[in-house]
Design a protein around this motif. Structure first.
Motif, short mmCIF file in Angstrom:
data_model
loop_
_atom_site.label_atom_id
_atom_site.label_comp_id
_atom_site.label_asym_id
_atom_site.label_seq_id
_atom_site.Cartn_x
_atom_site.Cartn_y
_atom_site.Cartn_z
N ARG A 149 -11.28 -5.68 10.56
CA ARG A 149 -12.54 -6.11 9.96
C ARG A 149 -12.32 -7.14 8.85
O ARG A 149 -13.00 -8.15 8.80
N THR A 150 -11.39 -6.87 7.97
CA THR A 150 -11.18 -7.76 6.83
C THR A 150 -10.07 -8.77 7.06
O THR A 150 -9.94 -9.72 6.29
N HIS A 151 -9.24 -8.56 8.06
CA HIS A 151 -8.08 -9.40 8.40
C HIS A 151 -6.99 -9.34 7.34
O HIS A 151 -6.10 -10.19 7.31
N ASN A 152 -7.04 -8.33 6.47
CA ASN A 152 -6.00 -8.15 5.46
C ASN A 152 -4.83 -7.37 6.05
O ASN A 152 -4.98 -6.62 7.01
N GLU A 204 2.86 -7.47 11.95
CA GLU A 204 1.47 -7.48 11.54
C GLU A 204 0.83 -8.86 11.73
O GLU A 204 -0.34 -8.97 12.07
N ARG A 254 -0.01 -2.37 8.23
CA ARG A 254 -1.30 -2.18 8.89
C ARG A 254 -2.09 -3.48 8.79
O ARG A 254 -2.16 -4.10 7.73
N TYR A 255 -2.68 -3.87 9.93
CA TYR A 255 -3.57 -5.02 9.97
C TYR A 255 -4.98 -4.50 10.14
O TYR A 255 -5.27 -3.74 11.06
N ASP A 256 -5.90 -4.90 9.26
CA ASP A 256 -7.28 -4.46 9.30
C ASP A 256 -8.10 -5.46 10.12
O ASP A 256 -8.20 -6.63 9.77
N TYR A 312 -2.56 -10.20 13.72
CA TYR A 312 -3.50 -11.10 13.05
C TYR A 312 -3.79 -12.33 13.90
O TYR A 312 -4.94 -12.64 14.20
N ASP A 322 -1.70 -4.71 5.01
CA ASP A 322 -1.08 -3.78 4.05
C ASP A 322 0.34 -3.51 4.51
O ASP A 322 0.58 -3.30 5.70
N ASN A 364 0.86 -1.18 0.00
CA ASN A 364 0.00 0.00 0.00
C ASN A 364 0.90 1.23 0.00
O ASN A 364 1.51 1.56 1.01
#
Length: 152
Positions: A42-45, A68, A38-40, A72, A47, A29
């Motif tokens: 909500r989506t567990h993706n 990251e 960055r760990y999201d 997770y 970046d 990203n």
């Protein structure tokens, strides 16, 4: 390195270091400026800032990926996944991840150096400040601009 290679690297590190699979997406990203990754929640993706690879090398990239992945795996296992949690700090130390990402070239250094006229306490600031509104935190003396644009 492209996104497919990054995805495979993240999956490999996840299995080798954590003993669990990574089942979501990992991408570069370019909009990330002040962080290595960055760990999201909500989506567990995940970046990743591409400058971790281009400016700092593969070892730093792997350290950021491990960081990251700690978020997770702890999040999915309902453990403390935040930076301040003991579970996070312990797991990060076990796998050898980076606690802090190194500064990239676009991060600005301190451009202004102020000094107290009474006690000599230095203050480094990125932005120029109004000297009428600030005093020394140690002795309440007046501040003066010592160096400008020296640290850019």
């Amino acid at each position: 390195m492209n996104s497919d290679t990054l995805q495979k690297l993240v999956e490999k590190i996840s299995v080798e270091s954590f003993g669990q699979t990574f089942d979501y997406n990992a991408t570069f990203n370019t909009r990330l400026r002040t962080t290595g990754g960055r760990y999201d929640l909500r989506t567990h993706n995940i970046d990743i800032n591409p400058k971790m690879l281009t400016e700092h090398g593969v070892e730093t990239l792997q350290g950021v990926i491990k960081h990251e992945l700690c978020h997770y795996h702890l999040h999915l296992n309902n453990k403390g996944y935040r930076h301040r949690d003991c579970d996070f700090k312990k797991l990060l130390a076990e796998v050898g991840g980076l606690r802090f990402a190194p500064l990239s070239s676009n991060s600005s250094a301190h451009a202004y150096r102020y000094i107290c006229t009474e006690c000599g306490q230095p203050y480094l600031r990125k932005r120029k400040i109004d000297l009428k509104g600030y005093v020394c935190s140690r002795c309440h003396g007046r501040l003066k601009l010592q160096k400008e644009a020296m640290y850019k």
